[in-house]
Design an enzyme around this catalytic site. Structure first.
Site, PDB file in Angstrom:
ATOM      1  N   ASP A  53      38.146 -31.764  56.359  1.00  0.00           N
ATOM      2  CA  ASP A  53      37.100 -31.314  55.452  1.00  0.00           C
ATOM      3  C   ASP A  53      37.488 -31.459  53.972  1.00  0.00           C
ATOM      4  O   ASP A  53      38.461 -30.847  53.514  1.00  0.00           O
ATOM      5  CB  ASP A  53      36.781 -29.840  55.703  1.00  0.00           C
ATOM      6  CG  ASP A  53      36.586 -29.516  57.176  1.00  0.00           C
ATOM      7  OD1 ASP A  53      37.261 -30.127  58.015  1.00  0.00           O
ATOM      8  OD2 ASP A  53      35.776 -28.623  57.474  1.00  0.00           O
ATOM      9  N   HIS A 109      27.953 -26.411  57.328  1.00  0.00           N
ATOM     10  CA  HIS A 109      27.435 -26.438  55.959  1.00  0.00           C
ATOM     11  C   HIS A 109      26.635 -27.714  55.675  1.00  0.00           C
ATOM     12  O   HIS A 109      26.433 -28.071  54.511  1.00  0.00           O
ATOM     13  CB  HIS A 109      28.587 -26.319  54.957  1.00  0.00           C
ATOM     14  CG  HIS A 109      29.257 -24.988  54.952  1.00  0.00           C
ATOM     15  ND1 HIS A 109      28.654 -23.837  54.477  1.00  0.00           N
ATOM     16  CD2 HIS A 109      30.484 -24.602  55.377  1.00  0.00           C
ATOM     17  CE1 HIS A 109      29.482 -22.813  54.598  1.00  0.00           C
ATOM     18  NE2 HIS A 109      30.599 -23.253  55.154  1.00  0.00           N
ATOM     19  N   HIS A 138      33.598 -29.902  65.302  1.00  0.00           N
ATOM     20  CA  HIS A 138      33.616 -28.931  64.216  1.00  0.00           C
ATOM     21  C   HIS A 138      33.458 -27.544  64.824  1.00  0.00           C
ATOM     22  O   HIS A 138      32.359 -27.151  65.218  1.00  0.00           O
ATOM     23  CB  HIS A 138      32.476 -29.239  63.242  1.00  0.00           C
ATOM     24  CG  HIS A 138      32.609 -28.545  61.920  1.00  0.00           C
ATOM     25  ND1 HIS A 138      33.427 -29.011  60.919  1.00  0.00           N
ATOM     26  CD2 HIS A 138      32.038 -27.413  61.450  1.00  0.00           C
ATOM     27  CE1 HIS A 138      33.343 -28.206  59.877  1.00  0.00           C
ATOM     28  NE2 HIS A 138      32.506 -27.226  60.162  1.00  0.00           N
ATOM     29  N   HIS A 146      36.993 -27.734  60.552  1.00  0.00           N
ATOM     30  CA  HIS A 146      36.358 -26.463  60.189  1.00  0.00           C
ATOM     31  C   HIS A 146      37.306 -25.398  59.671  1.00  0.00           C
ATOM     32  O   HIS A 146      36.959 -24.670  58.751  1.00  0.00           O
ATOM     33  CB  HIS A 146      35.535 -25.870  61.344  1.00  0.00           C
ATOM     34  CG  HIS A 146      34.906 -24.539  61.014  1.00  0.00           C
ATOM     35  ND1 HIS A 146      33.929 -24.395  60.043  1.00  0.00           N
ATOM     36  CD2 HIS A 146      35.124 -23.290  61.507  1.00  0.00           C
ATOM     37  CE1 HIS A 146      33.562 -23.119  59.977  1.00  0.00           C
ATOM     38  NE2 HIS A 146      34.283 -22.433  60.838  1.00  0.00           N
TER      39      HIS A 146
END
Length: 273
Positions: free
Chosen positions: A8, A68, A153, A178
């Site tokens: 990420d 998100h 994720h 994540h």
């Protein structure tokens, strides 16, 4: 085939680490395919079209997302016109975007990239196992795809490990994202799938999950309203996993953790240098 998956991207430090390092790594390591999770790239919350373009121009072949995905409302629109940006495949029907994409490498190989999201401690989406099964059935390794990368994720390590064993022998790589903390359990499973529980983040590790430290600490001490979380601003570290696959089967032959930058012990596939 040489594959690099990066965890990420969190805010400007993560973006800067990618744009500064990835072009050189792509050439130095003779990478065939690069996939990056970008769900926290816009200040820690979601992704914008300009940031997505920046990541792709730096050398990513595909960008995956997560919980998100749509924090930046513009993503609801531009995801439909950007086939290399994918959100979890187990979002409900009608959600904008797609949960998988096929990219063609410079050598003409086809790589299926799938994004799914776990349900433990996260929004209860549709079943990720059914979604992953569906995508891999539609583009199976060794037939329609020369390599398969699955970004799981998820919060729970058990759910990530379950997905990896569920897909063992059908994917080149199953990698967790994540939690923003890289794990040390990279390995090749019995039927040839490379696995890592969490790729970590591309961001500033002098932080709390990539965020400036004061507000997260305050939230643990005081259960009262406070400031918005802000991405940390220090130097970013690249974190992820590198995989070398067998051209005949598409399964993994070797796997390495990748950590390049301050605060963490550096490691990379030295055999590729």
């Amino acid at each position: 085939m040489r594959i690099l998956f990066l965890g990420d991207i969190v805010g400007r430090p993560g973006r800067h680490a990618v744009t500064e390092r990835l072009p050189g790594l792509r050439e130095r390591w003779r990478l065939d395919c690069v996939v990056i999770n970008g769900e926290n790239a816009a200040g820690g919350f979601g992704i914008t079209e300009s940031i997505c373009d920046e990541i792709l121009q730096a050398g990513a072949d595909a960008v995956t997302l997560g919980n998100h995905s749509f924090d930046q409302r513009e993503a609801l629109v531009f995801i439909a016109r950007q086939p290399r940006l994918i959100r979890p495949a187990n979002y409900p029907p009608g959600t904008p975007g797609r949960g998988a994409t096929v990219i063609e490498t410079a050598r003409g190989a086809r790589v299926l990239v799938v994004n799914v999201m776990g349900r433990i401690y996260l929004d209860p989406l549709d079943d990720p196992f059914t979604a992953a099964d569906r995508e891999l059935d539609a583009c199976p390794l060794g037939a329609a795809a020369d390599a398969v990368i699955v970004d799981m994720h998820a919060e729970a390590t058990s759910e990530k490990q379950a997905m990896a064993h569920f897909l063992d022998g059908r994917a080149s790589l199953v990698v967790g994202t994540h939690t923003h903390a890289p794990t040390g359990d990279h390995r090749i499973l019995p039927h040839g799938t490379a696995y890592l529980s969490d790729a970590g983040m591309c961001g500033d590790y002098d932080s709390i999950l990539g965020m400036q430290k004061d507000e997260p600490i305050r939230r643990f001490l005081q259960k009262t309203p406070g400031s918005r979380l802000e991405a940390a601003t220090g130097e970013g570290t690249l974190c992820g996993v590198a995989v070398e696959t067998d051209d005949a089967t598409g399964l993994a032959k070797r796997v390495w953790a990748v950590r390049l930058g301050p605060h963490l012990e550096e490691t990379w596939p030295r055999e590729w240098d």
